[in-house]
Design an enzyme around this catalytic site. Structure first.
Site, PDB file in Angstrom:
ATOM      1  CE  LYS A 153       7.271 -27.742  13.674  1.00 16.76           C
ATOM      2  NZ  LYS A 153       6.302 -27.187  14.608  1.00 16.76           N
ATOM      3  CD  GLU A 209      21.567 -20.405  16.002  1.00 14.27           C
ATOM      4  OE1 GLU A 209      20.686 -20.749  15.173  1.00 14.27           O
ATOM      5  OE2 GLU A 209      21.415 -19.491  16.828  1.00 14.27           O
ATOM      6  N   GLY A 239       8.639 -27.638  18.546  1.00 14.17           N
ATOM      7  CA  GLY A 239      10.056 -27.991  18.687  1.00 14.17           C
ATOM      8  C   GLY A 239      10.384 -28.519  20.072  1.00 14.17           C
ATOM      9  NE  ARG A 240       7.649 -24.212  23.985  1.00 15.12           N
ATOM     10  CZ  ARG A 240       7.363 -23.410  22.986  1.00 15.12           C
ATOM     11  NH1 ARG A 240       8.217 -23.282  21.968  1.00 15.12           N
ATOM     12  NH2 ARG A 240       6.233 -22.732  22.951  1.00 15.12           N
ATOM     13  CD  GLU A 292      11.317 -21.704  22.517  1.00 17.25           C
ATOM     14  OE1 GLU A 292      10.894 -22.747  21.987  1.00 17.25           O
ATOM     15  OE2 GLU A 292      12.438 -21.235  22.261  1.00 17.25           O
ATOM     16  CG  HIS A 329      29.236 -28.814  47.925  1.00 11.29           C
ATOM     17  ND1 HIS A 329      29.790 -28.809  49.187  1.00 11.29           N
ATOM     18  CD2 HIS A 329      28.555 -29.985  47.818  1.00 11.29           C
ATOM     19  CE1 HIS A 329      29.496 -29.944  49.793  1.00 11.29           C
ATOM     20  NE2 HIS A 329      28.735 -30.677  48.996  1.00 11.29           N
ATOM     21  CE  LYS A 377      15.215 -18.421  15.896  1.00 15.14           C
ATOM     22  NZ  LYS A 377      14.291 -19.471  15.531  1.00 15.14           N
TER      23      LYS A 377
END
Ligand code: F6P
Length: 528
Positions: A211, A217, A268-269, A354, A385, A494
C-alpha cells in the site's frame, strides 16, 4: 456523516448488569464452574436453536458457548447503549471512522456492485473502484491466457501478503492448473532465495504489493528480485513486474510502470478485495474473484440490515467482548477443519490483533479494560495431535472456534466425513468432559467453543467468511471504543530498525540500552 457521541462501554448500565449477571451465574467458585453447559442444554430444549443461526453462505452454532439468554440480551443492550448500529451505519456511509488518521474505512465499497445504491458523495469512489477492478481483472485474464507465465510471485508483507496468500491456498481447488503461486514476505534471505531458485525470469510475473510502497521488507525483496531478473537476462520489466499500491508514483520511481492502485481508505489488512488481490484473481479468474466479492457483499448486507439479535457479526463480536471482559479469557484458538484454510489463523491474527490490540480509546485516553484476545491456531486435526491436550485439561480455559466445510471435496469423501467427525467430537469433548477414574483421566469439560460451517469452500463462501470476521472485529472494537483501523504500535519498531541500520557498518553502540548493545556486539562478532 457524523455519528452520535458514544459512551464508554464500562460506563453504560448494561456493562454493570453484565458484571452482576456474570458474577451471579458464571463466576467459578470453589468446587463449581459457575455455569454448566450440560445443565444449560438439559434445562433449555431450545438452546441449540436459540444460539445458532444462518448467515450468507454459512451456519453458526454458538450454543456451546458460556452464555445464556440473559447474558445475550444484556450484550445486545450494551451494543445499543454504545450505539454500535449508528457507528456501523457511519462506516457504511463513508464517514471518517478511522478517527486518528482522518479517513473513512470503505473496504466494503470494494465489493459493492457497480449499480448498487450508495450515498451520492460515494458514487465517484464506486465508479473508480469498478474501473480499477475491471482493469486488474482484465490483467488477470491476460496472464491466465499467457502460457509462458508459469510462476506468479507476490512480494508483500502484512495485509499485502496474508489475505491473498490465505485465499490462494484456500481456493486451490478453484485454481486452473499449470501455474505456481509463491508468496515472499519475510526479509530473511532464505525465503526469497528458495523461491528464486525455482524460477526462470521469462516465465515469471512479480507482483510487488505494498500500500505504502515504502515497507522495508517488501522494498528490499523487490529490489533483490529485480536485480535477479536483470542479472538473469530479463529485460521486459513492464511485462514481468506489476505494482499494487496506493502510491503508484513511488512504484514508477522504483522502475515499475505497470501499476494498479487503490485508495488510502483501504486499510492494509482489509485490502484483499482491492488490486492487492491480483495474485488471487490470476489463480481463480475474473469470475471467481467477482464471486468472492459477491459473497463478501452478501455478508455486508447481512451486517447492515439484519436485526442485531440475528446479526452474526454482531453476535460474535459481542461474544468476544463477553469472553474477554467478563470471563477474562485472554486467548481464542482457531481450528479450521480444512487444510485449505491453513493460512486462515495467520490472516486473522493480523485482522484481529492489529485492529483491536489497542490500549487507548478514540480520545487517546488509557482504557481500564482489556481489548483483543490473542488469536492463534492451525488446522484442527493437526492441532488435536499437538496442543489440544492443553485445551482439554490445561489450567486455562481457551475458547475454540471450529470451522468446518459441509460439502465434501471431489476426492476421498470418507476422509471428509472423518474430518468432520473429529471436529464434532472435539467440540463435544470440550463441552462434556469426562469423569475419569483418577485425576489424570479426568476432563473437566465446560470449555466453550463456536462452530462455524461453510456451505462449501468456494470463492463466494470464503468472501462471506472473511467479511464476517472483518465486521465482527468492527463490532468488538466499536463496543470497546477504540479505533480498529490504525496501527501506530507497529511503527516504533520500524523506526528503531532504521536507527540500527547504519550501526552494522560503524559498529557504534552508543545510546543503545545495554542489552541491545550487547546483542549487536555479539552479532557483529559473528558477522566478522
Ligand atoms: O506492519 C504494519 C503494516 O503497516 C500493516 O498494517 C500492513 O498491512 C503492512 O505493514 C504492509 O504495509 P504495506 O502494504 O504498506 O507494505
Amino acid at each position: 456523516m457524523a455519528w452520535p457521541a458514544r459512551p464508554r462501554c464500562d460506563h453504560t448500565p448494561a456493562w454493570g448488569a453484565l458484571r452482576s449477571h456474570h458474577d451471579a451465574h458464571f463466576k467459578p467458585g470453589p468446587g463449581s464452574d459457575g455455569f454448566s453447559l450440560r445443565d444449560a442444554f438439559a434445562t433449555d430444549a431450545q438452546r441449540f436453536e436459540r444460539f445458532s443461526q444462518s448467515a450468507p453462505h454459512l451456519f453458526a452454532d454458538l450454543s456451546k458457548g458460556l452464555i445464556d439468554a440473559t447474558a445475550e440480551a444484556l450484550l445486545l443492550e450494551l451494543a445499543e447503549q454504545c450505539a454500535v448500529a449508528s457507528h456501523r451505519d457511519a462506516m457504511f456511509a463513508g464517514a471518517q471512522v478511522n478517527t486518528t488518521e482522518q479517513r473513512a474505512a470503505m473496504h466494503w465499497l470494494l465489493r459493492t456492485p457497480r449499480h448498487a445504491p450508495v450515498p451520492a458523495d460515494l458514487q465517484a469512489d464506486l465508479a473508480s473502484v469498478h474501473s480499477t477492478l475491471d482493469a486488474f481483472l482484465a490483467c488477470a485474464e491476460r496472464v491466465r491466457a499467457d502460457a509462458a507465465i508459469t510462476d506468479v510471485v507476490n512480494i508483500g508483507i502484512g495485509g499485502s501478503d496474508l489475505g491473498p496468500h490465505m485465499a490462494v491456498r484456500a481456493l486451490e481447488r478453484h485454481t486452473s492448473p499449470g501455474r505456481r503461486f509463491h508468496f515472499v514476505s519475510n526479509q530473511d534471505p532464505d525465503e526469497l532465495t528458495s523461491v528464486l531458485r525455482q524460477l526462470q525470469p521469462e516465465r515469471t510475473l512479480f507482483l510487488v504489493a505494498s500500500k505504502s510502497f515504502t515497507t522495508l521488507e517488501t522494498m528490499g525483496n523487490a529490489r533483490a528480485a529485480k536485480a535477479w531478473f536483470e542479472a538473469a537476462g530479463g529485460s521486459d520489466i513492464a511485462r514481468h513486474f506489476v505494482g499494487l499500491t496506493s502510491q503508484p508514483q513511488l512504484a514508477q520511481a522504483f522502475g515499475i510502470h505497470t501499476t494498479f492502485d487503490f485508495a488510502d481508505w483501504v486499510g492494509g489488512r482489509y485490502s484483499l478485495w482491492s488490486a492487492i488481490g491480483l495474485s488471487l484473481a490470476i489463480a481463480i479468474g475474473e469470475a471467481g474473484f467477482r464471486a468472492m466479492l459477491a459473497g463478501a457483499h452478501a455478508m455486508d448486507r447481512h451486517f447492515a440490515e439484519a436485526p442485531l439479535a440475528r446479526n452474526l457479526p454482531v453476535r460474535l463480536g459481542l461474544l468476544d467482548v463477553w469472553y474477554r471482559n467478563f470471563h477474562g479469557f485472554t486467548h481464542r484458538s482457531m481450528a479450521p477443519y480444512s487444510s485449505a484454510l491453513q493460512q486462515l489463523p495467520l490472516y486473522l491474527q493480523q485482522l484481529e490483533m492489529e485492529s483491536n490490540g489497542k490500549g487507548v480509546g478514540t480520545d487517546g485516553a488509557r482504557l481500564p479494560y482489556a481489548t483483543s484476545a490473542v488469536v492463534w491456531g492451525q488446522p484442527g486435526t493437526n492441532g488435536q495431535h499437538a496442543y489440544f491436550q492443553m485445551l482439554h485439561q490445561g489450567a486455562d480455559r481457551v475458547p475454540v472456534e471450529f470451522i468446518a466445510v459441509r460439502q465434501p471435496p471431489p476426492n476421498l469423501p470418507d476422509h471428509h466425513r472423518q474430518l468432520l467427525g473429529n471436529a464434532l467430537a472435539q467440540a463435544q469433548a470440550l463441552m462434556q468432559g469426562r469423569t475419569g477414574a483418577d485425576g489424570h483421566h479426568h476432563c473437566p469439560g465446560n470449555r466453550p467453543s463456536n462452530f462455524l460451517v461453510l456451505d462449501d469452500l468456494t470463492p463466494a463462501s470464503l468472501g462471506a467468511l472473511i467479511a464476517l470476521y472483518e465486521h465482527r472485529v468492527f463490532v468488538a472494537g466499536s463496543v470497546w471504543g477504540i479505533n480498529s483501523f490504525d496501527q501506530f504500535g507497529v511503527e516504533l519498531g520500524k523506526q528503531l530498525a532504521q536507527d540500527i541500520g547504519p550501526r552494522w557498518d560503524s559498529g557504534n553502540t552508543q545510546d543503545l540500552d545495554p542489552s541491545t548493545a550487547g546483542l549487536l556486539r555479539h552479532l557483529l562478532a559473528t558477522h566478522g
